[in-house]
Design a protein around this motif. Structure first.
Motif, PDB file in Angstrom:
ATOM      1  N   THR A 141      21.017  38.080  49.946  1.00 62.60           N
ATOM      2  CA  THR A 141      21.697  36.794  50.049  1.00 62.60           C
ATOM      3  C   THR A 141      23.160  36.954  49.641  1.00 62.60           C
ATOM      4  N   PRO A 142      23.996  35.991  50.006  1.00 58.04           N
ATOM      5  CA  PRO A 142      25.398  36.057  49.557  1.00 58.04           C
ATOM      6  C   PRO A 142      25.514  36.173  48.044  1.00 58.04           C
ATOM      7  N   ALA A 143      24.656  35.432  47.321  1.00 56.00           N
ATOM      8  CA  ALA A 143      24.727  35.485  45.854  1.00 56.00           C
ATOM      9  C   ALA A 143      24.370  36.884  45.347  1.00 56.00           C
ATOM     10  N   LEU A 197      27.340  39.186  45.836  1.00 54.92           N
ATOM     11  CA  LEU A 197      28.388  38.887  44.859  1.00 54.92           C
ATOM     12  C   LEU A 197      28.020  39.432  43.486  1.00 54.92           C
ATOM     13  N   GLU A 218      38.626  37.476  52.878  1.00 55.79           N
ATOM     14  CA  GLU A 218      38.183  37.701  51.487  1.00 55.79           C
ATOM     15  C   GLU A 218      36.666  37.705  51.316  1.00 55.79           C
ATOM     16  N   PRO A 219      35.936  36.812  52.004  1.00 56.90           N
ATOM     17  CA  PRO A 219      34.479  36.804  51.762  1.00 56.90           C
ATOM     18  C   PRO A 219      33.811  38.146  52.043  1.00 56.90           C
ATOM     19  N   LEU A 259      32.498  27.102  59.129  1.00 51.78           N
ATOM     20  CA  LEU A 259      33.422  27.814  58.243  1.00 51.78           C
ATOM     21  C   LEU A 259      34.761  28.034  58.937  1.00 51.78           C
ATOM     22  N   ALA A 288      37.802  26.534  57.058  1.00 55.03           N
ATOM     23  CA  ALA A 288      38.556  27.499  56.242  1.00 55.03           C
ATOM     24  C   ALA A 288      39.095  28.689  57.015  1.00 55.03           C
ATOM     25  N   LEU A 322      29.044  39.177  57.930  1.00 61.41           N
ATOM     26  CA  LEU A 322      29.744  39.855  56.837  1.00 61.41           C
ATOM     27  C   LEU A 322      28.970  41.102  56.415  1.00 61.41           C
TER      28      LEU A 322
END
Lengths: 605, 84
Positions: free
Chosen positions: A17-19, A22, A49-50, A213, A217, A226
Motif C-alpha cells: 500500500t502507499p502507507a 512510505l 514527488e509521490p 489527482l 494536483a 508509481l
C-alpha cells in the motif's frame, strides 16, 4: 543486517500500500552502508514527488541506496539546459526525464482531429528534436546517464473504437513518437529510454492514470503506476550501477524437463505436448532466446552423463542442444564446486553467474557457498518458470551490441580453442595453429558501445583500470592530443570481435599510455604485444621519443602486472608505492609485432 | 466518537499516522492540515491514496479536496459505506 532489510521488504510485499511504501522508505537509512549508493535525479513536467518513497524502496530491493533529488515543478527542460543548474550541481549518477505527452506535444492531446498525417510527423520531429538537443546540452555539463521516459497511450481516445482503424490515430501517433524517441535518444552516448508505454500496458491503463489527482494536483499517476514506474527506474539504475550477469547455469530435472531422468528414463520425462511437458518445452524456447541475445549457458546437473546424452540425442522435444551450452557438468559433485570449475573454464567471474535450480537444498547450498552467485529457485509450477527467471532481472541490459548477440557462439568457439590448445604440443605451436589476424582502428561509431563496455567492465588484463563514461570517451576520441584505438581479432575458429583497447595521450614528445586493456578471452595470445607494437609505431610517426604508462594494481589485474617489464620498459617511479610508472625509449625498442598474428590493414584506416 | 467502532477508526488513524510519520495517539477528528505540520499538500494526496487503499474505496475528486480534517475523512468514508 540484510536479513532485516529483507524482512522490511517482505512487509511491503505482504501489503504493498502507499502507507507501507512510505513507512518502509523512512526506515531504509539504517541499511545505507550495506548498499551501493546511487544518486538519482527526477526531472519532470508534473508533480513527481509521490514517486520518491517507492523509488527508494525498489532501489533497496536491488541492492542500491538511492539518494533522490526531485527537480522543481515543471523545470525538466530548464534543468537539462542549464549547466549551472541545481540538477548538474547535485551530481547525479542517473537522471530520469519524465514528461507528459500533453506538455511535450500539446496538440496531440488537445486538438488531435485538427491534424493531418504531415502535421503529426512535424510535431514528432519537433518534439524529439527538442528532447535530443536538451539532452545533448546536458551531456556537456554532466556525465550522468540520462533516461528519458517514453509516452503511455491515452486511457481513452476521442475516436473510440475507430481509433485502431483511423489513418491518423492517437495510438499510431504515440507509437511513432516512441519509436522515433528510441532511435534518436539511444544514439546519444549514455542516454536511454524507459518504456513507460510498456510498463503502463502491463499494469493496465485503468490502474495507471488517476484523473482526480491530475486535476487536483497535476500528478497523473495512480498508486499502482508509481509502484511500477519505481520498479522500472530501480531496475535501470541497477543495470547502470552494478555488474551484469553473463552466464545462466541450469539444472535439468524439474527445470528443463519435468520429472527425474534417472527414475523416469528418457521416454518418461515430461517434455513436449500436454501439461507440464509443454511448459518445460516452452521454457527451453525462452532459454534459447536468452542464449541468442548473448547469455552464456551452462549445465550443472546431478545425473548420469550417459542418460543426459541420450535425452539430447533421442528426445524429439529437446529445444536446447549440446552446442548451446558453453560448459556442462553432469556428475555427482557438489554444485558450487562445479560452478567454480565452469567459471574458471570460461574465464568468467563467479559474480557473473545466475544459478537456476528447482531444489531448495541445492539453492541454499549455493547461496551459502557462493553468495556472489545470483541463485534463483525454479518454481514447482512449471507454467511460471520463465516468469520467475526473468523476474530476477539478472540479464537486463540497456543496450545489446553485436558482440552480445554473438557471445554464445563465441564461447563455443572458445571451447574449441581450448581443445586445440590441449591437443597442441607447445604454446608456440598452438598460437601458430590459431591463424590469428588483427585489425586496429581509431574509435568509430560502430565500435563505440563495445569499447565503452570494455572500458567499463574489464578487470583482469587492464593496466590502469581507469573507467570512463561514454561522454568522456567521446571527448577523448575527438581531442587531437588524444587517441582511442581498438583491436579486433579473428582466428580459424571464428571472429573474437573487439578484444583490445588503448587510450593514448600525446604531449611534449611523450606518448602516455593512459589505458591498455584486453578482453580476458584473449589473454596469453600475444595480442597485447601487437597492440603495443602498433602504439610504438604511432608514437614514432608523431615524433615522440618515449612511451610512458602506469601500472595501477587492483585485486583483479595481476594478469597485466608484468606487461611493462616483459616489453623492455624501465620503471621510473620509486619502488615501494603501489602504483608504478614505466618508460620505453621508442628508438631502441625491442618490441616487435608478434609473428603469430597477421596484421589486417583495414581499407578505411 | 459516537459510531460503533469495529476497528475501522484505529485502522484509519494508524494509516494517517504512518503517512504523516507521527504517533497515532496525537490524531483526533479535529486534526487538520492547519494543525499538523507534516500534513502538506503532498501528504494530503498520500493520505487520500493510503486511505483508499486501506479501505478499498475510491473517493471523488471533490471528496479528496474537501478532506480538511480527520473528521471530514471519516465523513467521506461513511459516504462510501464504511462504518466509521
Amino acid at each position: 543486517m540484510l536479513t532485516a532489510l529483507n524482512e522490511l521488504l517482505q512487509t511491503v510485499d505482504a501489503r504493498p500500500t502507499p502507507a507501507a511504501y512510505l513507512a518502509a522508505s523512512r526506515q531504509l537509512e539504517r541499511f545505507t552502508d550495506r548498499l551501493q549508493p546511487v544518486r538519482v535525479a527526477l526531472l519532470s513536467s508534473f508533480t513527481i514527488e509521490p514517486l520518491k518513497p517507492y523509488l527508494q524502496v525498489e532501489c533497496a530491493r536491488r541492492g542500491l541506496a538511492a539518494d533522490v533529488y526531485v527537480g522543481k515543478f515543471n523545470t525538466a527542460r530548464q534543468e537539462l539546459l542549464d549547466p549551472a543548474g541545481e540538477c548538474v550541481a547535485y551530481g547525479p549518477d542517473v537522471v530520469f526525464v519524465a514528461e507528459l505527452l500533453g506538455d511535450v506535444c500539446p496538440q496531440l492531446t488537445t486538438d488531435f482531429l485538427a491534424l493531418n498525417d504531415d502535421d503529426v510527423d512535424q510535431i514528432i520531429d519537433e518534439a524529439v528534436g527538442n528532447a535530443v538537443s536538451a539532452i545533448g546540452a546536458f551531456r556537456h555539463a554532466s556525465s550522468a546517464a540520462v533516461v528519458v521516459h517514453n509516452f503511455a497511450m491515452p486511457r481513452r481516445t476521442v475516436l473510440g473504437r475507430y481509433d485502431g482503424m483511423a489513418r491518423v490515430s492517437e495510438a499510431d501517433a504515440i507509437n511513432r513518437l516512441n519509436r522515433r524517441l528510441a532511435r534518436d535518444i539511444s544514439a546519444i552516448p549514455g542516454a536511454y529510454v524507459l518504456d513507460v508505454c510498456g510498463a503502463a500496458a502491463q499494469v493496465g491503463y485503468r490502474h495507471w492514470y488517476d484523473d482526480r489527482l491530475w486535476f487536483l494536483a497535476r500528478t497523473p499517476l495512480a498508486a499502482p503506476a508509481l509502484e511500477a514506474l519505481a520498479r522500472e527506474q530501480a531496475a535501470i539504475s541497477r543495470v547502470l550501477r552494478l555488474p551484469a550477469r553473463k552466464c545462466l547455469a541450469l539444472d535439468l530435472d524439474n527445470t528443463l524437463w519435468g520429472g527425474v531422468l534417472g527414475e523416469a528414463g528418457v521416454a518418461g520425462i515430461a517434455l513436449g505436448s500436454g501439461y507440464p511437458g509443454n511448459a518445460y518445452h516452452h521454457f527451453q524456447h525462452c532459454v534459447l532466446q536468452l542464449h541468442r541475445r548473448g547469455v552464456v549457458l551452462a549445465l550443472i546437473s546431478k545425473n548420469n552423463q550417459h542418460d543426459v546424452d541420450e535425452v539430447f540425442r533421442a528426445h524429439p522435444d529437446m529445444v536446447l542442444k549440446p552446442e548451446h551450452f558453453a560448459a556442462t557438468r553432469i556428475n555427482w559433485q557438489l554444485k558450487p564446486d562445479n560452478l567454480l570449475e565452469i567459471a574458471d573454464e570460461l574465464s568468467l567471474g563467479v559474480d557473473s553467474f545466475v544459478f537456476f535450480d528447482d531444489d531448495t537444498a541445492e539453492c541454499s547450498l549455493m547461496r551459502h557457498a557462493l553468495p556472489e552467485v545470483m541463485t534463483v529457485q525454479a518454481p514447482q509450477d512449471a507454467s511460471r518458470l520463465f516468469e520467475v527467471l526473468i523476474g530476477a532481472e539478472a540479464f537486463d541490459r540497456l543496450s545489446i551490441t553485436s558482440e552480445d548477440l554473438r557471445r554464445g557462439q563465441m564461447y563455443q568457439e572458445q571451447t574449441a580453442r581450448k581443445r586445440a590448445a590441449n591437443a597442441s604440443g607447445s604454446i608456440e605451436e598452438f598460437l601458430r595453429s590459431l591463424d590469428m589476424s588483427a585489425a586496429i582502428r581509431s574509435l568509430d561509431a560502430f565500435a563505440f558501445p563495445r569499447v565503452a563496455n570494455l572500458i567499463e567492465k574489464t578487470n583482469q588484463f587492464n593496466l590502469t583500470t581507469r573507467r570512463y563514461s561514454a561522454t568522456d570517451l567521446h571527448a577523448m576520441a575527438s581531442d587531437p592530443t588524444q587517441a582511442v584505438f581498438y583491436l579486433q581479432l579473428a582466428d580459424r575458429f571464428g571472429d573474437n570481435g573487439i578484444v583490445g583497447v588503448a587510450v593514448l595521450r600525446h604531449h611534449d614528445r611523450i606518448v602516455d599510455l593512459d589505458t591498455l586493456l584486453l578482453s580476458c578471452r584473449v589473454i596469453g595470445r600475444t595480442v597485447e604485444t601487437a597492440l603495443l607494437a602498433f602504439i610504438i609505431e604511432w608514437a614514432q610517426e608523431r615524433g615522440a621519443d618515449v612511451v610512458e604508462g602506469d601500472f595501477i594494481p587492483t585485486a583483479k589485474n595481476a594478469a597485466a602486472a608484468d606487461f611493462y617489464a616483459r616489453h623492455g620498459f624501465q620503471r621510473i617511479s620509486e619502488t615501494g608505492s603501489a602504483a608504478s610508472r614505466w618508460r620505453l625509449a621508442v628508438a631502441e625498442t625491442p618490441v616487435q609485432w608478434p609473428s603469430y598474428i597477421q596484421l589486417h590493414v583495414p581499407a578505411t584506416a | 466518537v459516537t459510531t460503533v467502532d469495529d476497528g475501522s477508526l484505529s485502522r484509519l488513524l494508524s494509516t494517517i499516522a504512518t503517512v504523516l510519520d507521527v504517533d497515532a495517539s496525537v490524531l483526533s477528528d479535529e486534526v487538520s492540515p492547519g494543525s499538523i505540520e507534516a500534513w502538506d499538500s503532498l501528504n494530503h494526496l498520500n493520505i487520500a491514496m493510503a486511505v483508499e487503499s486501506e479501505f478499498g474505496v475510491s473517493f471523488s475528486a471533490q471528496q479528496v479536496m474537501d478532506m480538511g480534517s480527520i473528521g471530514l475523512i471519516r465523513e467521506a468514508l461513511r459516504e462510501q459505506g464504511v462504518n466509521i
